[in-house]
Scaffold this motif. Sequence first.
Motif, PDB file in Angstrom:
ATOM      1  N   VAL A  20       7.810  10.718   9.561  1.00 56.51           N
ATOM      2  CA  VAL A  20       6.801  10.369  10.577  1.00 56.51           C
ATOM      3  C   VAL A  20       6.251  11.614  11.266  1.00 56.51           C
ATOM      4  N   LEU A  21       6.875  12.779  11.050  1.00 54.74           N
ATOM      5  CA  LEU A  21       6.410  14.010  11.678  1.00 54.74           C
ATOM      6  C   LEU A  21       5.264  14.661  10.908  1.00 54.74           C
ATOM      7  N   LYS A  22       5.003  14.176   9.697  1.00 59.35           N
ATOM      8  CA  LYS A  22       3.917  14.742   8.895  1.00 59.35           C
ATOM      9  C   LYS A  22       2.587  14.536   9.611  1.00 59.35           C
ATOM     10  N   THR A  23       1.778  15.582   9.638  1.00 61.91           N
ATOM     11  CA  THR A  23       0.507  15.488  10.361  1.00 61.91           C
ATOM     12  C   THR A  23      -0.560  16.318   9.676  1.00 61.91           C
ATOM     13  N   ASN A  24      -1.791  15.914   9.836  1.00 67.77           N
ATOM     14  CA  ASN A  24      -2.952  16.684   9.390  1.00 67.77           C
ATOM     15  C   ASN A  24      -3.751  17.206  10.580  1.00 67.77           C
ATOM     16  N   ARG A  25      -3.139  17.126  11.777  1.00 67.97           N
ATOM     17  CA  ARG A  25      -3.866  17.489  12.986  1.00 67.97           C
ATOM     18  C   ARG A  25      -3.123  18.559  13.796  1.00 67.97           C
ATOM     19  N   LEU A  26      -2.698  19.613  13.113  1.00 67.62           N
ATOM     20  CA  LEU A  26      -1.962  20.678  13.794  1.00 67.62           C
ATOM     21  C   LEU A  26      -2.802  21.339  14.891  1.00 67.62           C
ATOM     22  N   ALA A  47      -0.412  21.179  23.118  1.00 64.56           N
ATOM     23  CA  ALA A  47       0.737  21.984  23.533  1.00 64.56           C
ATOM     24  C   ALA A  47       0.359  22.987  24.622  1.00 64.56           C
ATOM     25  N   ILE A  48      -0.809  23.620  24.462  1.00 64.95           N
ATOM     26  CA  ILE A  48      -1.260  24.592  25.455  1.00 64.95           C
ATOM     27  C   ILE A  48      -1.478  23.916  26.809  1.00 64.95           C
ATOM     28  N   MET A  49      -2.174  22.787  26.788  1.00 62.03           N
ATOM     29  CA  MET A  49      -2.423  22.073  28.033  1.00 62.03           C
ATOM     30  C   MET A  49      -1.131  21.491  28.589  1.00 62.03           C
ATOM     31  N   GLY A  50      -0.272  21.003  27.686  1.00 64.31           N
ATOM     32  CA  GLY A  50       0.972  20.378  28.124  1.00 64.31           C
ATOM     33  C   GLY A  50       1.918  21.336  28.807  1.00 64.31           C
ATOM     34  N   PHE A 104       7.273  15.751  19.087  1.00 64.65           N
ATOM     35  CA  PHE A 104       7.907  16.789  18.264  1.00 64.65           C
ATOM     36  C   PHE A 104       7.048  18.041  18.201  1.00 64.65           C
ATOM     37  N   TRP A 105       5.765  17.870  17.880  1.00 63.98           N
ATOM     38  CA  TRP A 105       4.919  19.049  17.730  1.00 63.98           C
ATOM     39  C   TRP A 105       4.674  19.746  19.057  1.00 63.98           C
ATOM     40  N   PHE A 130       5.865  23.643  19.167  1.00 62.37           N
ATOM     41  CA  PHE A 130       4.955  24.738  19.502  1.00 62.37           C
ATOM     42  C   PHE A 130       5.419  25.526  20.729  1.00 62.37           C
ATOM     43  N   THR A 131       5.941  24.822  21.733  1.00 59.74           N
ATOM     44  CA  THR A 131       6.194  25.471  23.022  1.00 59.74           C
ATOM     45  C   THR A 131       7.598  26.062  23.178  1.00 59.74           C
ATOM     46  N   THR A 132       8.586  25.520  22.481  1.00 54.46           N
ATOM     47  CA  THR A 132       9.951  26.047  22.631  1.00 54.46           C
ATOM     48  C   THR A 132      10.044  27.519  22.241  1.00 54.46           C
TER      49      THR A 132
END
Length: 312
Positions: free
Chosen positions: A68-74, A81-84, A193-194, A198-200
Amino acid sequence: MDGSVARPRPFLALGIRLAAAATLATMSMLVKVTEARGASLTELVFWRQLITLICITGLLAAWGRLRVLKTNRLRAHGGRAIMGITGMFLVYGAVVLLPLAEASALGFTSPLFAVLLGVFLFKDRPGKYRWSAVALGFAGVLVLTQPGFGLGGTAGIDPFGAVVGLLAALWVAIISMQIQDLNKTESPWSIVFWFTAFTTPLMALALPFVYVPHDPVTWSLILAMGLCGALAQMLLTASLRFGSAGVILLIDYTGLLWATFYGWSVFERTPPTSLWFGAPLIVGAGLLIAWRERALAAERKTKRQSLEPKAR
């Protein structure tokens, strides 16, 4: 929750958001306590993200659902992630700078900022109800923050803290829009997850510059804070998947009850008079916006239904 798009389930969304509000208030209390014991905001954000990343990856691996972690919207995940992460620092900063109840009340201005964002970004044209709600809400902010001296001749809350709190609310409104967009194609697991993936690493790079040793009690509080953060993250994302943000955000107001309780029981702080006058104005503004959004949605639905026979 493997499907890309979930059917609206408003009562489920409300229940999830209710649990999220309680969990977030608990996490905010733990952030304030651990920061007072020597942990920096950067360190707290790192541990919150790392614990969330470990929890999600471990659970999905145990369930055999890593697919379910597969994505086409990285790129979209990267922007979120930046805003979060910026929003996380603002939210935590408001909690540290302000009493819990006041920080929570300022956070409730998110629906007001959502209206303003609609005007500037999407050329929306709010009517008299939504503009009245914006005016009412920010009047509540003025009562709550008490620029200069407020009710009873007492000084208002820290001006810098108030600015940070309002910026945090603005970022929450922006992030809610991003999450709703991602929910069209992504699962809640993937979105969280993403965000953490990205942020960790970014927070890990900063950790050596802010880390200090902690005693076992502080470590246990940090662990509890991280677990609350992981749970709250999933609950928030899932609630936006099953219901409209304009409706389920109303449940966030229950967080003020938890914040007031923690302020009294943990920090021995009785809510000031300004909170009792300012917070209802802010909450009332949010309720007015939600009512108007619901009324407009019903009007649009009725109009579509009336046009269907003509289309056939």
